[in-house]
Design a protein around this motif. Structure first.
Motif, PDB file in Angstrom:
ATOM      1  N   ALA A  36       0.825  -1.206   0.000  1.00  0.00           N
ATOM      2  CA  ALA A  36       0.000   0.000   0.000  1.00  0.00           C
ATOM      3  C   ALA A  36       0.862   1.260   0.000  1.00  0.00           C
ATOM      4  O   ALA A  36       0.482   2.270  -0.573  1.00  0.00           O
ATOM      5  N   TYR A  37       2.030   1.181   0.617  1.00  0.00           N
ATOM      6  CA  TYR A  37       2.922   2.341   0.707  1.00  0.00           C
ATOM      7  C   TYR A  37       4.333   1.903   0.345  1.00  0.00           C
ATOM      8  O   TYR A  37       4.821   0.887   0.825  1.00  0.00           O
ATOM      9  N   THR A  38       4.986   2.662  -0.518  1.00  0.00           N
ATOM     10  CA  THR A  38       6.394   2.425  -0.828  1.00  0.00           C
ATOM     11  C   THR A  38       7.153   3.738  -0.653  1.00  0.00           C
ATOM     12  O   THR A  38       6.567   4.818  -0.738  1.00  0.00           O
ATOM     13  N   LEU A  41       7.079   5.519  -4.252  1.00  0.00           N
ATOM     14  CA  LEU A  41       5.790   5.997  -4.766  1.00  0.00           C
ATOM     15  C   LEU A  41       4.877   6.586  -3.705  1.00  0.00           C
ATOM     16  O   LEU A  41       3.857   7.191  -4.039  1.00  0.00           O
ATOM     17  N   GLY A  42       5.178   6.374  -2.451  1.00  0.00           N
ATOM     18  CA  GLY A  42       4.298   6.866  -1.386  1.00  0.00           C
ATOM     19  C   GLY A  42       3.010   6.053  -1.341  1.00  0.00           C
ATOM     20  O   GLY A  42       3.024   4.835  -1.441  1.00  0.00           O
ATOM     21  N   TRP A  43       1.884   6.740  -1.220  1.00  0.00           N
ATOM     22  CA  TRP A  43       0.577   6.086  -1.132  1.00  0.00           C
ATOM     23  C   TRP A  43      -0.077   5.897  -2.501  1.00  0.00           C
ATOM     24  O   TRP A  43      -1.260   5.563  -2.593  1.00  0.00           O
ATOM     25  N   THR A  44       0.655   6.092  -3.581  1.00  0.00           N
ATOM     26  CA  THR A  44       0.092   5.985  -4.932  1.00  0.00           C
ATOM     27  C   THR A  44      -0.521   4.612  -5.222  1.00  0.00           C
ATOM     28  O   THR A  44      -1.617   4.548  -5.782  1.00  0.00           O
ATOM     29  N   PRO A  45       0.127   3.484  -4.885  1.00  0.00           N
ATOM     30  CA  PRO A  45      -0.521   2.194  -5.155  1.00  0.00           C
ATOM     31  C   PRO A  45      -1.868   2.045  -4.438  1.00  0.00           C
ATOM     32  O   PRO A  45      -2.831   1.560  -5.027  1.00  0.00           O
TER      33      PRO A  45
END
Length: 85
Positions: A36-38, A41-45
């Motif tokens: 869910a968070y990388t 990418l942050g919260w984009t997924p």
């Protein structure tokens, strides 16, 4: 200039696509195949796999949560008469 005729089957197909997208994205997030968070990418997924299809589905059918809750609610049975006096 002519306007295109409105396709009456478009709304249910869009709703079905949004719900399928929501189900698939939720499945990917729940199984952690896609986090869910990388850091990159942050919260984009999470947004594109859960929030975006949810927003589309609620835009197409605003009463969908209320309808799903009413279907899920158990029906109350009338109280049975007392068998003792």
């Amino acid at each position: 200039m002519r306007s295109k005729p409105i396709d009456p089957n478009r709304h249910p197909r869009l709703l079905a696509a949004a719900l399928l997208w929501l189900f698939g994205g939720s499945l990917l997030l729940a199984t952690t195949l896609v986090p869910a968070y990388t850091v990159l990418l942050g919260w984009t997924p999470f947004f594109w796999l859960f929030m975006a299809p949810l927003a589309v589905a609620l835009t197409l059918e605003p009463r969908l949560p209320q309808h799903l809750l009413s279907v899920r609610k158990p029906r109350r049975r009338p109280a049975s008469p007392l068998i003792w006096n």
